[in-house]
Design an enzyme around this catalytic site. Structure first.
Site, PDB file in Angstrom:
ATOM      1  N   ARG A  49      12.488  12.674 -13.743  1.00  0.00           N
ATOM      2  CA  ARG A  49      11.296  13.342 -14.262  1.00  0.00           C
ATOM      3  C   ARG A  49      10.329  12.372 -14.941  1.00  0.00           C
ATOM      4  O   ARG A  49       9.212  12.731 -15.265  1.00  0.00           O
ATOM      5  CB  ARG A  49      11.714  14.436 -15.244  1.00  0.00           C
ATOM      6  CG  ARG A  49      12.220  15.661 -14.491  1.00  0.00           C
ATOM      7  CD  ARG A  49      12.573  16.780 -15.418  1.00  0.00           C
ATOM      8  NE  ARG A  49      13.693  16.389 -16.271  1.00  0.00           N
ATOM      9  CZ  ARG A  49      14.330  17.212 -17.086  1.00  0.00           C
ATOM     10  NH1 ARG A  49      13.954  18.458 -17.172  1.00  0.00           N
ATOM     11  NH2 ARG A  49      15.336  16.807 -17.812  1.00  0.00           N
ATOM     12  N   VAL A  92      13.526  18.556 -10.144  1.00  0.00           N
ATOM     13  CA  VAL A  92      14.166  19.274  -9.033  1.00  0.00           C
ATOM     14  C   VAL A  92      14.011  20.797  -9.146  1.00  0.00           C
ATOM     15  O   VAL A  92      14.299  21.527  -8.193  1.00  0.00           O
ATOM     16  CB  VAL A  92      15.661  18.893  -8.873  1.00  0.00           C
ATOM     17  CG1 VAL A  92      15.823  17.417  -8.587  1.00  0.00           C
ATOM     18  CG2 VAL A  92      16.476  19.311 -10.084  1.00  0.00           C
ATOM     19  N   HIS A 176      36.320   9.128  -6.672  1.00  0.00           N
ATOM     20  CA  HIS A 176      36.274   7.662  -6.656  1.00  0.00           C
ATOM     21  C   HIS A 176      37.654   7.014  -6.568  1.00  0.00           C
ATOM     22  O   HIS A 176      37.776   5.870  -6.165  1.00  0.00           O
ATOM     23  CB  HIS A 176      35.438   7.101  -7.818  1.00  0.00           C
ATOM     24  CG  HIS A 176      36.131   7.113  -9.145  1.00  0.00           C
ATOM     25  ND1 HIS A 176      36.163   8.214  -9.950  1.00  0.00           N
ATOM     26  CD2 HIS A 176      36.810   6.148  -9.816  1.00  0.00           C
ATOM     27  CE1 HIS A 176      36.839   7.924 -11.052  1.00  0.00           C
ATOM     28  NE2 HIS A 176      37.242   6.679 -11.000  1.00  0.00           N
ATOM     29  N   HIS A 238      41.615  13.636  -8.857  1.00  0.00           N
ATOM     30  CA  HIS A 238      42.271  12.335  -8.668  1.00  0.00           C
ATOM     31  C   HIS A 238      43.785  12.434  -8.434  1.00  0.00           C
ATOM     32  O   HIS A 238      44.307  11.857  -7.483  1.00  0.00           O
ATOM     33  CB  HIS A 238      42.018  11.425  -9.868  1.00  0.00           C
ATOM     34  CG  HIS A 238      40.565  11.301 -10.248  1.00  0.00           C
ATOM     35  ND1 HIS A 238      39.553  11.242  -9.313  1.00  0.00           N
ATOM     36  CD2 HIS A 238      39.947  11.216 -11.455  1.00  0.00           C
ATOM     37  CE1 HIS A 238      38.388  11.125  -9.932  1.00  0.00           C
ATOM     38  NE2 HIS A 238      38.598  11.123 -11.226  1.00  0.00           N
TER      39      HIS A 238
END
Ligand code: BG6
Length: 489
Positions: A49, A92, A176, A238
């Protein structure tokens, strides 16, 4: 003329000023530049923004690299990298703002990768905005960060919103841990060594332990973490991903769908934990004041911005069973927590004892063989085996020895890529094997929902453990009752 090895694409980072982008994504992109994995026509477009231009954005990126990268910035690479940086001012919440983004793409059919490093409640709006300006064509991809919801229902809602505009083959859900080198090595160890392939089942394995410990606390994220807790923050993603790779059967090949087909079968075979059995299967903990590296740290309830009455768990230990032929009768013990003594992630596979002990005179109980795979920080593996101590004496003297293979010694010249570096690169070349498929997310939430409902119903409270210890004593007792103990990390 130098020909480029990799295709050009445009990478759009929604949430580029946020913690994830500054800590992980931007340093990983710089490293990809360094290793020549970015085509010179690639654009990196930060979205936010702020009323910024290219220069302001470059300054922010430079600061982030200085602060979060574990190596100095080299002018040669930075100069190339900064040329790729652009900024697009978008809120957005306003769909017409996406027209500004459309104008930034100069080439038709160039792959556009949209990285959503923003809260999941914005994913639907972003995808709608992209679609409104035809930025969701087949060469566009969406990379989504966790958490994808906080229950089966909310994850389905998010997946459906995104799925309305993008096909599953265009969606890359990040966990990840799947990008960590040692997790990839797990597939290699399991499926290229006949020594393990033929022993990887209840015939020869007694039990498996997965530990993911951290010595850090909440690190200024109390608001997020308290709503989530360790089960949603770490186990749903995970730890269940690690478990599914440890337990899966041989995939048909290494394609994304073959691997994910096998993983999802495991997630669907997890035995439910419910009100009846939860007390035997789960221990919850919350850290109290204690010492980490000889320094006094506050309790969870005294962290910055904390609500003193919180019952959120910062530690969880679970005994899990898998309902299939390969694993019937083999418990998987999982534990993960904040403010434990050290940062350490490992998988310990304990093999069954020998049927009889020929060496009673030397060793009353022969220890089980174990294979320990160290995921981080000291990547590698070791195997404990029993050996004779060399001696002229003909009576046997046995000793347990450790055969150790540390990456830092074996692959001295290789730097281990960061998980985000690998995953960003895979999203660019379109390889989905290390990303989580929709049905995997749903199967794991379904199993986790049951647990959360059960402990809420019976009002199971976390037990306190002092920071710097391995969690509540009952997590040690849980294994002791089964005649086992945690591997000493
Ligand atoms: C994140 C969790 O997904 O993983 C954090 O939200 C946690 O709470 C982190 O600290 C651990 O990741 P790593 O790679 O440092 O083990």
């Amino acid at each position: 003329m130098v020909t480029e090895k990799y295709l050009a694409y445009d990478l759009v980072i929604f949430g580029t000023k946020g913690d994830l982008a500054r800590r992980k994504l931007l340093p990983s992109l710089y490293k990809l530049e360094k290793t020549k994995k970015l085509n010179k026509h690639t654009k990196i477009i930060g979205v936010g923004r702020a009323n910024w231009n290219k220069e302001n954005y470059s300054e922010m990126v430079h600061e982030a690299l200085e602060k979060f990268m574990n190596e100095p910035i080299k002018t040669k690479f930075w100069n190339k990298f900064r040329k790729k940086l652009y900024f697009c001012n978008i809120d957005v919440n306003y769909i017409d703002h996406f027209s500004k983004l459309k104008k930034m793409f100069d080439q038709k059919n160039k792959t556009i990768i949209n990285y959503l490093a923003m809260p999941p409640n914005t994913f639907g709006m972003i995808c709608k905005g992209l679609a409104m300006y035809n930025l969701n064509n087949i060469s566009s991809r969406i990379v989504m960060e966790k958490p994808i919801g906080d229950s089966l229902k909310s994850s389905q809602y998010i997946n459906d919103k995104v799925g309305k505009y993008f096909k599953e083959s265009q969606i890359f859900r990040i966990d990840h841990y799947l990008g960590k080198e040692t997790i990839l090595n797990l597939l290699a160890i399991r499926f290229s060594n006949s020594l393990f392939i033929h022993n990887w089942s209840n015939k020869n394995i007694d039990h498996i332990q997965i530990t993911v410990s951290e010595n850090i606390g909440i690190e200024g994220r109390w608001g997020y973490f308290d709503k989530s807790g360790q089960i949603r923050d770490m186990v749903q993603n995970h730890l269940l991903q690690i478990l599914s790779i440890v337990a899966m059967s041989v995939p048909l090949d290494l394609s994304a769908d073959s691997i994910r087909d096998e993983k999802v079968k495991i997630l669907k075979s997890l035995k439910p934990i419910n009100q009846k059995n939860i007390k035997r299967k789960i221990i919850l903990g919350q850290y109290s004041e204690g010492y980490i590296n000889n320094k006094l740290v506050p309790s969870y309830l005294k962290e910055f911005n904390a609500n003193i009455k919180s019952n959120t768990e910062t530690f969880v230990c679970m005994k899990i069973n898998i309902n299939n032929w390969r694993w019937a009768g083999v418990p998987f013990y999982l534990r993960t927590g904040k403010r434990l003594p050290i940062k350490n992630s490992e998988i310990a596979i304990y093999f069954k004892n020998t049927p009889t002990n020929l060496f009673k005179n030397s060793l009353k109980n022969i220890p089980q063989n174990k294979l320990v795979i160290k995921l981080q920080p000291d990547e590698g593996l070791y195997i404990n085996i029993i050996n004779k101590v060399p001696d002229i004496d003909s009576t046997y003297k046995l000793k347990e020895i450790k055969l150790s293979a540390k990456y830092s010694k074996l692959f001295k010249k290789k730097t281990i890529p960061d998980a985000y570096e690998r995953l960003l690169f895979d999203s660019m070349i379109g390889k989905q094997a290390l990303f989580v498929r929709k049905d995997e997310v749903e199967a794991s939430w379904k199993w986790i929902d049951n647990i959360i409902n059960a402990y809420k119903k019976i009002k199971l409270k976390p037990e306190l453990y002092p920071a710097g210890t391995w969690g509540p004593q009952s997590s040690i007792e849980l294994l002791k009752k089964d005649g086992r103990s945690w591997n000493i990390c």
